[in-house]
Design a protein around this motif. Sequence first.
Motif, short mmCIF file in Angstrom:
data_model
loop_
_atom_site.label_atom_id
_atom_site.label_comp_id
_atom_site.label_asym_id
_atom_site.label_seq_id
_atom_site.Cartn_x
_atom_site.Cartn_y
_atom_site.Cartn_z
N ALA A 1 8.74 -3.65 -10.22
CA ALA A 1 9.17 -3.84 -11.61
C ALA A 1 10.19 -4.96 -11.67
N GLY A 2 10.31 -5.55 -12.87
CA GLY A 2 11.32 -6.57 -13.09
C GLY A 2 11.10 -7.79 -12.22
N ASP A 3 12.21 -8.30 -11.68
CA ASP A 3 12.13 -9.49 -10.83
C ASP A 3 11.39 -9.22 -9.52
N ASP A 4 11.27 -7.95 -9.14
CA ASP A 4 10.60 -7.59 -7.88
C ASP A 4 9.11 -7.34 -8.07
N GLN A 5 8.60 -7.50 -9.30
CA GLN A 5 7.19 -7.23 -9.55
C GLN A 5 6.31 -8.28 -8.88
N LEU A 6 5.25 -7.81 -8.23
CA LEU A 6 4.33 -8.70 -7.52
C LEU A 6 2.92 -8.55 -8.07
N ASP A 7 2.19 -9.66 -8.13
CA ASP A 7 0.76 -9.60 -8.40
C ASP A 7 0.08 -9.19 -7.10
N VAL A 8 -0.56 -8.02 -7.10
CA VAL A 8 -1.11 -7.45 -5.87
C VAL A 8 -2.19 -8.34 -5.27
N LEU B 1 0.85 -1.19 0.00
CA LEU B 1 0.00 0.00 0.00
C LEU B 1 0.88 1.24 0.00
N PRO B 2 0.35 2.41 -0.46
CA PRO B 2 -1.05 2.67 -0.84
C PRO B 2 -1.39 2.15 -2.22
N ALA B 3 -2.69 2.12 -2.50
CA ALA B 3 -3.17 1.59 -3.78
C ALA B 3 -2.70 2.41 -4.96
N GLU B 4 -2.33 3.68 -4.73
CA GLU B 4 -1.87 4.52 -5.84
C GLU B 4 -0.60 3.98 -6.48
N LYS B 5 0.08 3.06 -5.80
CA LYS B 5 1.29 2.47 -6.36
C LYS B 5 0.99 1.30 -7.29
N TRP B 6 -0.29 0.87 -7.34
CA TRP B 6 -0.65 -0.28 -8.17
C TRP B 6 -0.69 0.13 -9.64
N SER B 7 -0.27 -0.78 -10.50
CA SER B 7 -0.25 -0.51 -11.94
C SER B 7 -1.14 -1.51 -12.66
N CYS B 8 -1.86 -1.03 -13.70
CA CYS B 8 -2.73 -1.89 -14.50
C CYS B 8 -2.16 -2.12 -15.89
N GLU B 9 -0.88 -1.83 -16.06
CA GLU B 9 -0.28 -1.93 -17.40
C GLU B 9 -0.17 -3.38 -17.86
N SER B 10 -0.13 -4.34 -16.94
CA SER B 10 0.07 -5.74 -17.33
C SER B 10 -1.24 -6.48 -17.58
#
Length: 528
Positions: free
Chosen positions: A417-424, A400-409
């Motif tokens: 991003a990259g290897d550190d990317q998580l499915d929320v 959190l916060p939710a503003e950090k979530w991305s819908c690009e994928s």
Amino acid sequence: MLTTGLGERVVADVLTLAPDLLGDGGQGLVYEVTAVHGRVLPNAVVYKEYRPEWRDRVDAGVLRDLVRFRRTAGSVTRQFLDERTAWPETVVERDGRAVGFLMQRVPAAFLRPLALPGTGQPCQVQHLLNDEDYLRRAGVEVDDLWRLAFLRDVAETLSVLHRFGVAVGDLSPLNVYPNLDGTPRCFFVDCDAMALRGRSVLPQAQTGGWAAPPGAALATEQSDAYKLALLAVRLFAGDQQTQDPAALSRASARLGALARTGLTADVGTRPAPVDWLQALTVISTEPGAGSATPLPNRSRAALGAGNVTRTAGRGTWRVARWIGSALWWVLRRVGRWIAAWRGWEVVRNALLAALVLSVLFLVGYAGVKFVGHLRANEAKEVAAILAKSEEDYGRMVALLPAEKWSCESGPRPTIGAGDDQLDVIDALTEVTKSRADLRRDVQELDLRWVADEDELTEQLSIAMTESYLADESFTEAARRWCPDPKRAKDARDRGHEHSTTANLAKDEVLRLWADIAPDHGLRVPENI
């Protein structure tokens, strides 16, 4: 949040008031403040001025204490007061005397006007205590699910206020506004009538039909508990006067039982708001909540409530009884042998006394060591729960916060991003499952020997339950974040509300734990 930029006191002459009254009560008049010192205020602020005939009875010291209480409180407490109450912000004086105070205006979300012809009056809780035909004509659409959620918010607000040392006193449907759109919430007004640590600004008054039982003390936690039961009964009955919990019982047998006890029992056994909160929290997560079918009963122990007869820990007492029985058998055998001995009476009595004292010493020593062992084990159980909660807290902070979530994928939000990317959604689901496990662990706790065991169990139960509900709401928000942002925002807001309540309980847990942990060489987490 109310931010006037003013100190604890202000002179009435510097206020610019709107010409029209906002409210006209028995003890004072309410005006909108348009400016202070000629400066337009950034937020909606109102001024309550006591009527001349009441000013001599105003306890200015208590009014200042109410103002100071909010100003000196921590950020979480301040946020709670600002979201749930029109709390006094600044004392207004004239000629050195307190004549009123400034407070925030009731937020627009709580001022939904009724659809009745010829009235623009906002809906208050009093309007909800009517039959379905009236509600339909007034444009008020609520069902039993809404009533359960709203009652839960009222119980939550009262339980937190009581922890602050605040009793509402004149708890009535005239002093509470509901939020009819979005998440059901309550907003309390006339907060200057509340009692802070047993002291009130003015003599306590009661609304007709909402008086405490004859002879009962006013503005106490017990009187609030009585009126909460009355509110629950009348909210589900759609009736302004009834004390019959039949309609409430149809929605939930458990709540009906709480109401009957709350309206008929003496103050010592009357269910407190936290009892209502715990029951409503469990009911809100059960299938069929709010239906006409009574919900299954659960014991208060399953809710993690204090002051109940717990069933866990029987093995501990079985061991203690076995040790006691063994010692008694030894004493009886030795006593019979001494009684049969033929010798000098003085020597025999001396030996008997020495033996009894030795046994008592050994039993006492063993008892102290045994209790110390039990206390240490209980402390370790709590420490394990807090350590896991601290870990979950860290994972939530990273998500959190939710503003950090991305819908690009795609339709599922991601973070990083990259290897550190998580499915929320996956990450939040995992944390929510862990919170559910912690909630169960707290419910199974059987604290008997650590200090403040009842309060610690109660606050842990609220903290873990509210954290679980918050995480569940955030997970729902994540599922809707990309395809339906509006509904996602509603779920996220619910999550923040649950988090606020959880944080208040967590503060209490950490305060209690800070007194216990050092005795056992255990650490106190910074956050849980």
